[in-house]
Motif scaffolding. Structure first.
Motif, PDB file in Angstrom:
ATOM      1  N   LEU A  59       0.817  -1.207   0.000  1.00 20.16           N
ATOM      2  CA  LEU A  59       0.000   0.000   0.000  1.00 20.16           C
ATOM      3  C   LEU A  59       0.858   1.268   0.000  1.00 20.16           C
ATOM      4  CD1 LEU A  59      -2.821  -1.034   2.508  1.00 20.16           C
ATOM      5  CD2 LEU A  59      -3.040  -0.714   0.040  1.00 20.16           C
ATOM      6  N   ALA A  60       1.986   1.213   0.725  1.00 18.60           N
ATOM      7  CA  ALA A  60       2.880   2.375   0.737  1.00 18.60           C
ATOM      8  C   ALA A  60       3.442   2.648  -0.658  1.00 18.60           C
ATOM      9  CB  ALA A  60       4.021   2.139   1.729  1.00 18.60           C
ATOM     10  N   ALA A  61       3.810   1.578  -1.360  1.00 17.73           N
ATOM     11  CA  ALA A  61       4.329   1.720  -2.718  1.00 17.73           C
ATOM     12  C   ALA A  61       3.237   2.239  -3.650  1.00 17.73           C
ATOM     13  CB  ALA A  61       4.869   0.383  -3.213  1.00 17.73           C
ATOM     14  N   LEU A  62       2.020   1.727  -3.465  1.00 13.76           N
ATOM     15  CA  LEU A  62       0.900   2.164  -4.304  1.00 13.76           C
ATOM     16  C   LEU A  62       0.603   3.649  -4.070  1.00 13.76           C
ATOM     17  CD1 LEU A  62      -1.372   1.375  -6.294  1.00 13.76           C
ATOM     18  CD2 LEU A  62      -2.779   0.793  -4.300  1.00 13.76           C
ATOM     19  N   ASN A  66       0.653   5.837  -7.258  1.00 17.74           N
ATOM     20  CA  ASN A  66      -0.657   6.182  -7.814  1.00 17.74           C
ATOM     21  C   ASN A  66      -1.604   6.477  -6.649  1.00 17.74           C
ATOM     22  OD1 ASN A  66      -3.198   6.286  -9.024  1.00 17.74           O
ATOM     23  ND2 ASN A  66      -2.691   4.731 -10.545  1.00 17.74           N
ATOM     24  N   HIS A  67      -1.668   7.746  -6.249  1.00 21.02           N
ATOM     25  CA  HIS A  67      -2.449   8.121  -5.077  1.00 21.02           C
ATOM     26  C   HIS A  67      -3.934   7.846  -5.266  1.00 21.02           C
ATOM     27  CE1 HIS A  67      -4.269  10.721  -1.979  1.00 21.02           C
ATOM     28  NE2 HIS A  67      -3.174  10.404  -1.293  1.00 21.02           N
ATOM     29  N   THR A  68      -4.414   8.021  -6.487  1.00 16.74           N
ATOM     30  CA  THR A  68      -5.841   7.761  -6.760  1.00 16.74           C
ATOM     31  C   THR A  68      -6.183   6.296  -6.530  1.00 16.74           C
ATOM     32  OG1 THR A  68      -5.898   9.539  -8.399  1.00 16.74           O
ATOM     33  CG2 THR A  68      -7.669   7.895  -8.492  1.00 16.74           C
ATOM     34  N   ALA A  69      -5.337   5.416  -7.021  1.00 14.81           N
ATOM     35  CA  ALA A  69      -5.562   3.981  -6.827  1.00 14.81           C
ATOM     36  C   ALA A  69      -5.483   3.620  -5.343  1.00 14.81           C
ATOM     37  CB  ALA A  69      -4.540   3.172  -7.616  1.00 14.81           C
ATOM     38  N   PHE A  70      -4.573   4.273  -4.626  1.00 14.70           N
ATOM     39  CA  PHE A  70      -4.419   4.035  -3.196  1.00 14.70           C
ATOM     40  C   PHE A  70      -5.702   4.416  -2.438  1.00 14.70           C
ATOM     41  CE2 PHE A  70      -3.353   6.019   0.932  1.00 14.70           C
ATOM     42  CZ  PHE A  70      -2.907   4.894   1.606  1.00 14.70           C
ATOM     43  N   VAL A  71      -6.238   5.600  -2.765  1.00 16.51           N
ATOM     44  CA  VAL A  71      -7.479   6.055  -2.120  1.00 16.51           C
ATOM     45  C   VAL A  71      -8.628   5.112  -2.435  1.00 16.51           C
ATOM     46  CG1 VAL A  71      -9.192   7.915  -2.060  1.00 16.51           C
ATOM     47  CG2 VAL A  71      -6.755   8.469  -2.046  1.00 16.51           C
ATOM     48  N   TRP A  72      -8.672   4.620  -3.666  1.00 13.14           N
ATOM     49  CA  TRP A  72      -9.729   3.694  -4.081  1.00 13.14           C
ATOM     50  C   TRP A  72      -9.657   2.391  -3.265  1.00 13.14           C
ATOM     51  CZ3 TRP A  72     -14.243   3.597  -6.222  1.00 13.14           C
ATOM     52  CH2 TRP A  72     -14.764   2.413  -6.714  1.00 13.14           C
ATOM     53  N   GLU A  73      -8.443   1.881  -3.034  1.00 17.06           N
ATOM     54  CA  GLU A  73      -8.277   0.659  -2.234  1.00 17.06           C
ATOM     55  C   GLU A  73      -8.748   0.887  -0.804  1.00 17.06           C
ATOM     56  OE1 GLU A  73      -5.890  -2.328  -2.318  1.00 17.06           O
ATOM     57  OE2 GLU A  73      -5.328  -2.295  -4.430  1.00 17.06           O
ATOM     58  N   LEU A  74      -8.396   2.053  -0.250  1.00 17.29           N
ATOM     59  CA  LEU A  74      -8.835   2.363   1.111  1.00 17.29           C
ATOM     60  C   LEU A  74     -10.357   2.446   1.197  1.00 17.29           C
ATOM     61  CD1 LEU A  74      -6.322   5.042   2.463  1.00 17.29           C
ATOM     62  CD2 LEU A  74      -6.410   2.593   2.945  1.00 17.29           C
TER      63      LEU A  74
END
Length: 330
Positions: A59-62, A66-74
């Motif tokens: 998740l840290a790497a994501l 790609n911050h948008t993808a990270f927010v989507w996962e959260l």
């Protein structure tokens, strides 16, 4: 574990051979130490921590890439938590420690099965093993009713089945149902050390329960520790092959991993609590245990008539065998 969508990997026959060989070499007199059991639990915890650390790194790497993808996962994670919600009863570790300290020790065979499971089975499967305090309860119930014919639905590696089998007199029978052949073989190997007949059935639980009914099998005690969304169907099928005054025990009635499981168990609890065919109560032991006794003792004639026995002579024979079982148990 009768059905599950979790990742699977086969249990190595060599691993089982090494485990049983070590058991035979060390002898069966001395029970495994508490430290050994704690070591296995520590291994499980370390595996879980390793998985968590790997996920944090991903998740840290994501987030960096790609911050948008990270927010989507959260967001997906939060949605899942909101949908599932907290369990109706949170685990109380202090209470559980008190229960374990107040209960008879599991014994060498159960310790061996428990340790083998956490050593050789993927931890996401191993975590569903029957809790030691639940196994002690099963053993106590089987002994209290002088059971001779018992059924374990969702045998997994044989922990709960062994707890029941150890309470049975010689020549009694334990029948297990397990979806996976490799787990069934492990259970059968461990149960083979006991002086009871072992009937291990591999396949779909509901299909197997119907087959047992067609064979005219009747059980004194049935334990169900299987997939929650089919639990109500298992309950109905098991009542059909449970003798009057027999005991039906269901696990996982308080803690469950998904919203679908929660809905299925809530529906089952509502059914069982209002089912005039049984007398029941919930025990906050482990993941929650529903204990039922089948009502209508007068129905014993009908049950015996379905088997090779029938009539007054059948009732007399059944009563005598029950008395002999109680004597054997002593």
């Amino acid at each position: 574990t009768v059905q599950s969508g979790l990742r699977r990997s086969s249990v190595s026959p060599a691993a089982l051979h090494m485990s049983t060989a070590a058991t035979e070499a060390s002898g069966a007199a001395a029970p495994a130490s508490a430290a050994e059991t704690k070591d296995e639990e520590a291994i499980f915890i370390e595996k879980n921590k390793a998985e968590e650390e790997a996920e944090k790194a991903r998740l840290a790497a994501l987030k960096a890439e790609n911050h948008t993808a990270f927010v989507w996962e959260l967001r997906k994670y939060v949605d899942q938590i909101n949908a599932t919600g907290p369990p109706p009863v949170l685990p109380d570790t202090e209470l559980r420690d008190t229960v374990l300290r107040s209960s008879s020790p599991a014994g060498r065979l159960l310790d061996d099965i428990y340790n083998f499971t956490f050593r050789h089975v993927p931890y996401e499967d191993a975590m569903y093993i029957c809790a030691p305090e639940q196994a002690t309860l099963l053993h106590l119930l089987a002994k209290a009713i002088c059971a001779r014919e018992c059924l374990d639905v969702g045998t997994f590696t044989g922990y709960s089945a062994a707890a029941v089998a150890q309470a049975l007199p010689a020549k009694a029978r334990i029948t297990g149902i397990e979806l996976r052949e490799d787990y069934a073989e492990v259970a059968k190997a461990f149960l083979g050390s006991l002086p009871v007949d072992v009937d291990m059935r591999v396949g779909d639980a509901l299909t197997t329960l119907r087959a047992l009914a067609a064979e005219g099998r009747v059980f004194d005690l049935i334990a169900i520790d299987a997939d929650k969304q089919n639990q109500q169907q298992y309950y109905e099928a098991c009542l059909d092959i449970l003798r009057p005054r027999g005991m039906l025990v269901m696990f996982g009635m308080m803690l469950y991993p998904t919203e679908e499981d929660k809905e299925a168990i809530d529906s089952l609890i509502s059914l069982v609590a209002n089912d005039t065919r049984v007398t029941t109560t919930m025990l906050p032991i482990g993941c929650g245990v529903q204990v039922c006794t089948k009502n209508d003792a007068s129905g014993l004639d009908a049950v015996l008539a379905q088997t090779a026995m029938g009539g007054a002579e059948a009732r007399r024979r059944y009563a005598l065998e029950a008395e002999l079982t109680a004597i054997d148990a002593e």
